[in-house]
Scaffold this active site. Structure first.
Site: not given
Length: 630
Positions: A208, A452, A505, A541
């Site tokens: 991303d 990831e 997240y 993160e």
């Protein structure tokens, strides 16, 4: 634990022997520094540029553009180096271009470089994304696969063929990503002529951020004597007030050479010296390298001067190279991360090399601004997400005491075909290049081999076991991690790492809009991870997008208020777990950054606590106050 001097020497010698044996790479990659024996000529500025727009992208090779001035092959434009080429023009085809682009720079080499055949002349590219081929005066001198890391070639013989000193450097760079590159990608051709024009294809990526391309870091010509210091490796430790700097020096161009190694403090005073290619320098009343805000004098660096003398029967060679050295130790327990035997907590950020117009190009004003903002936040660390950053940035970290988790470009390994032997071999080479470049930086305390990956896939166990073992063999003095976002029970890489790094997240990608779930879900995840693996955890993160200036109360997603509360709820759990096994928190992200166009991204990723132009959002003040309270 601080090792006794004798054990330290044996450990260092074992490490040095290991580094010399069984590696895939040949030679060192010392950062070019001027000295009494070395000169550096930087080639930053305007280069000539041409994109190969032919359907095959091979016109430049078919017509051998490298054999003549680039402007003689067709239309060219000015292109700054270092910079990504994507945002420089008003041409959307250049912004999204995939394939070979060509750069050229003409210069005159200093006369004494030509006339004095005892001088080596080396061409070095700080980084170019992704695959590069370099010619000098039409002669191929080097090729390199992979962005983000330097490559170089000796060009002495080539430039001496022209006694005028004229030098034409041509570089072809291709940003195409495949299933075997790092990061991986895939080219997809659209053959339905009722929907797409002839030759239409898409570069698919699995990460991303925008796939910026070009020559991103400085291109240099530098010199050394024919007999020269090729590489230096240091390992530091201390015992009571005595610092220990174990070193090994690699020499090329001479069968035998005399070496004098001198360690100097900031005032230029000699604090230790030795002779020979390896040894241990003992520093009395040592000044340790400490992270920012943990000591009144953080980031203390000594200077290690290596002076070489050699002769070949007709010429005497002298070479001088000076390496900054910070004396510190790193250790990991099941619940703590220790720097100099003191618990260290990562109060930090994730970043990107990303800015308006320049893309990923090295930008000194931006670098200095970012370090000022890091200190304004009270941050003591960052992760080089998701690729190795410029050497100049790590040098700043050394000087300012900013701790670094140094990450490879292995982001987006999602396809099972990217776990094959070709990908693995390339990954091993990339880790060698990374360790070779950054092994002597005091600021670098941990290696991250991937971000990831689809590590629940069957081939991932062997793949990451191999990569992590290889990295530990390259550098036994630093812990190794990779960044996980998969289910703790299925993740096949975690058993081999030293520190667990987790991205999640909650209330954003999971249960979007439900702030009330963060405390429960984050606590559950931590207990599961630590309960299974008994290793310290970094929240590598966390965060939420916020469009700057958008305010709604009660808070809703994409507002500054929502981003602020997400952070505050995460912090409540951090404060509970920090007393147990949580050793760090790294916000995603330091600043907004550009991404591929898509329906979930409005001109890039907006998870920054600063805008792309480095103006603070409300969340920045939350972190600033949090660091004050720590």
């Amino acid at each position: 634990m601080c090792l006794p001097v004798t054990r330290q020497v044996l450990r260092a010698l074992w490490l040095f022997a290991l580094l010399d044996a069984g590696l895939l790479l040949d030679g060192g990659m010392l950062y070019p520094r001027e000295s009494s024996s070395r000169e550096v000529k930087e080639l930053s500025g305007l280069w000539v540029f041409r994109a190969d727009r032919s359907p095959s992208r091979k016109q430049g090779f078919d017509e051998a553009w490298y054999k003549q001035r680039l402007e003689e092959t067709g239309p060219v434009i000015d292109m700054p180096v270092p910079a990504s080429y994507n945002d420089i023009t008003q041409d959307p085809a250049i912004r999204d271009f995939i394939g070979w682009v060509w750069y050229e720079r003409e210069l005159v080499v200093p006369t004494h470089w030509i006339r004095d055949d005892t001088i080596r002349v080396v061409l070095r590219v700080g980084s170019a994304h992704y695959n590069s081929i370099v010619w000098v005066n039409g002669v191929s001198v080097t090729q390199h696969e992979g962005g983000h890391l330097p490559f170089e070639a000796e060009v002495s013989d080539v430039i001496r063929k022209d006694p005028t000193g004229s030098c034409r450097i041509t570089t072809a760079v291709n940003n195409t990503l495949t299933l075997e590159t790092l990061p991986p990608g895939n080219i997809q051709y659209m053959n339905d002529r009722t929907r797409y024009p002839d030759g239409f294809f898409v570069q698919s990526i699995y990460f991303d951020f925008f796939n910026y391309a070009g020559i991103h870091r400085p291109v240099l010509l530098y010199t050394t004597p024919k007999a020269y210091v090729d590489d230096i490796t240091v390992v530091t430790n201390f015992s009571d007030n005595t610092g220990l700097v174990s070193y090994i020096v690699s020499v090329k161009g001479a069968v035998t050479a005399a070496l004098k190694v001198t360690l100097m403090d900031k005032q230029g005073h000699c604090v230790a010296s030795s002779n020979g290619p390896f040894g241990v320098l003992k520093v009395q009343d040592v000044k340790l390298w400490w992270p920012y805000l943990t000591h009144e004098n953080p980031g203390y660096l000594y200077s290690m001067e290596v002076r070489l003398s050699a002769a070949d029967g007709r010429t005497t060679y002298e070479d001088v190279y000076t390496l900054p050295v910070g004396i510190r130790t790193v250790n990991v327990t099941s619940t703590q991360f220790l720097i100099n035997n003191k618990p260290f907590y990562f109060h930090g950020v994730n970043k990107h090399e990303d800015s308006d117009i320049r893309g990923k190009g090295l930008d000194w004003p931006l670098i200095v601004k970012d370090f000022n903002l890091l200190k304004w936040l009270g941050a003591n660390s960052f992760r080089t997400s998701h690729y190795p950053y410029a050497e100049e940035i790590l040098q700043m970290c050394d000087r300012h005491g900013i701790v670094v988790i140094d990450e490879s470009p292995a982001v987006g390994i999602k396809d099972i075909r990217s776990f094959g032997n070709a990908s693995l071999s390339h990954h091993l080479i990339v880790m060698e290049e990374l360790v070779r470049r950054d092994k002597n930086h005091a600021s670098v305390v941990m290696w991250s081999v991937a971000n990831e990956p689809a590590s629940e896939m069957p081939p991932a166990d062997y793949y990451f076991k191999t990569v992590i073992k290889h990295t530990k063999d390259l550098d036994p003095t630093r812990p190794v991690t990779f960044i996980s976002s998969s289910n703790f029970a299925r993740d096949k890489g975690v058993p081999y790492v030293d520190v667990i790094c987790i991205n999640n997240y909650f209330s954003w990608y999971h249960d979007p809009g439900h702030l009330e779930v963060i405390l429960i879900q984050l606590n559950t995840e931590y207990e599961n991870w630590h309960g299974k693996y008994k290793k310290p955890i970094i929240q590598s993160e966390y965060g939420a997008d916020a469009v700057p200036g958008v305010h709604v109360d009660p808070p809703v997603m994409f507002t500054e208020e929502y981003q602020k509360i997400v952070l505050q709820n995460y912090h409540k759990v951090f404060d509970q777990k920090r007393a147990q096994y949580l050793i760090g928190e790294l916000i995603w992200n330091f600043a907004d950054f550009m991404t591929t166009q898509g329906v979930t991204r409005v001109v890039g990723n907006k998870k920054g606590i600063f805008t792309r132009q480095r103006q603070p959002k409300a969340a920045a003040f939350v972190l600033k106050e949090r660091k004050k309270l720590s």
